[in-house]
Write a protein that holds these residues in place. Structure first.
Motif, PDB file in Angstrom:
ATOM      1  N   GLU A 147      -5.442  -6.052   5.412  1.00 21.51           N
ATOM      2  CA  GLU A 147      -4.362  -5.059   5.434  1.00 21.51           C
ATOM      3  C   GLU A 147      -3.496  -5.114   4.180  1.00 21.51           C
ATOM      4  O   GLU A 147      -2.496  -4.397   4.092  1.00 21.51           O
ATOM      5  N   GLN A 148      -3.858  -5.985   3.240  1.00 27.82           N
ATOM      6  CA  GLN A 148      -3.137  -6.124   1.961  1.00 27.82           C
ATOM      7  C   GLN A 148      -1.639  -6.396   2.186  1.00 27.82           C
ATOM      8  O   GLN A 148      -0.770  -5.777   1.583  1.00 27.82           O
ATOM      9  N   ARG A 149      -1.369  -7.375   3.029  1.00 26.68           N
ATOM     10  CA  ARG A 149       0.012  -7.711   3.358  1.00 26.68           C
ATOM     11  C   ARG A 149       0.394  -9.110   2.866  1.00 26.68           C
ATOM     12  O   ARG A 149       1.364  -9.699   3.334  1.00 26.68           O
ATOM     13  N   LEU A 150      -0.354  -9.644   1.925  1.00 29.17           N
ATOM     14  CA  LEU A 150      -0.115 -11.009   1.463  1.00 29.17           C
ATOM     15  C   LEU A 150       1.267 -11.179   0.847  1.00 29.17           C
ATOM     16  O   LEU A 150       1.847 -12.269   0.880  1.00 29.17           O
ATOM     17  N   HIS A 151       1.808 -10.100   0.292  1.00 28.40           N
ATOM     18  CA  HIS A 151       3.124 -10.176  -0.355  1.00 28.40           C
ATOM     19  C   HIS A 151       4.253 -10.453   0.645  1.00 28.40           C
ATOM     20  O   HIS A 151       5.365 -10.814   0.246  1.00 28.40           O
ATOM     21  N   GLU A 152       3.971 -10.315   1.941  1.00 28.60           N
ATOM     22  CA  GLU A 152       4.992 -10.531   2.952  1.00 28.60           C
ATOM     23  C   GLU A 152       5.222 -12.009   3.267  1.00 28.60           C
ATOM     24  O   GLU A 152       6.143 -12.352   4.007  1.00 28.60           O
TER      25      GLU A 152
END
Length: 270
Positions: A147-152
């Motif tokens: 989901e490309q949410r690694l920045h969270e």
């Protein structure tokens, strides 16, 4: 109160933060009807020189005398604190339950706000369940990657590496620890996060005395907060939330040195 033992010294009233105890006309302690509710902190018991006070509700489980001499020296406590290391390699050996019970028996004396004692402990004792926790978190990490949410997440950039190592048979989530300790509380307890951190810090240090190694596992707590599939594996009581997570077991390796740290950052006022 044991009136025969009481010397009417007034110390119990002096150490009571909210003046729950006051002196009556004869100088003996009495309850102050205008004071806030007693927090049952036990200061009145601890500082009474004649052991004249008891707390209701504890039966015979009352006081234990304090040692007249310091139980540890400044050098000993410094060594305990500075030599503590995170353990990420564990022996394939379970900790006897009585050892963990001894730890909890000590840690229950860790300070808590207003002596509310909000902290509760969940022991994931079965090593296979600990592994299931790791597996559930790897699934969650893979979903965050997709989901490309690694920045969270603070270590989100490490998720691909962690999941890749998992596929190779290397566990960077639970590190092969035989047991997992969690603090938890009701979501409505406002002081619980701080209380849990204090209690876990106490246990983290005390564990060394028993020859045990520990490692704080913040990623497990974060995953439990974010993933509906991780929290059920931990089997917490309904209506409660995790506060801290600690891996624990017997270290597979020993360390030989204390690494350097930057000087303490301290500002003096006055």
């Amino acid at each position: 109160m044991n009136r025969e033992a009481c010397t009417a010294c007034g110390i119990c009233g002096k150490v009571c933060m909210f003046s729950v105890i006051k002196s009556d006309e004869s100088g003996y302690p009495d309850l102050n009807p205008n004071a806030p509710p007693c927090s049952r902190c036990g200061h009145c018991i601890a500082f009474c020189p004649s052991s004249a006070i008891r707390l209701s509700g504890y039966g015979e489980r009352q006081t234990v005398p304090v040692l007249s001499e310091k139980p540890v020296t400044p050098d000993q406590i410094k060594t305990l604190v500075t030599s503590r290391r995170s353990t990420r390699q564990y022996q394939k050996k379970v900790i006897p339950r009585e050892v963990l019970e001894n730890l909890f028996d000590i840690v229950r004396y860790a300070p808590s706000a207003m002596n509310l004692q909000t902290v509760q402990w969940q022991v994931i004792y079965d090593t296979s369940i600990v592994k299931s926790v790791g597996s559930a978190i790897i699934s969650w990490m893979n979903r965050m990657i997709e989901e490309q949410r690694l920045h969270e997440f603070a270590i989100g950039s490490s998720f691909p590496y962690i999941t890749g190592e998992w596929e190779k048979g290397r566990d960077l989530i639970t590190h092969g620890a035989p047991h997992l300790l969690m603090t938890y509380s009701r979501a409505s307890d406002p002081t619980a996060p701080t209380d849990a951190l204090i209690a876990t810090s106490y246990l983290d240090l005390i564990a060394q005395v028993y020859g045990l190694g520990t490692c704080w596992a913040g990623i497990i707590k974060r995953a439990a907060e974010w993933s509906p599939k991780v929290l059920p594996v931990m089997d917490l009581p309904e209506g409660t939330i995790p506060q801290t997570v600690l891996l624990i077991g017997y270290p597979a390796l020993r360390h030989y040195a204390i690494p350097p740290r930057e000087p303490a950052k301290v500002r003096w006022n006055g």
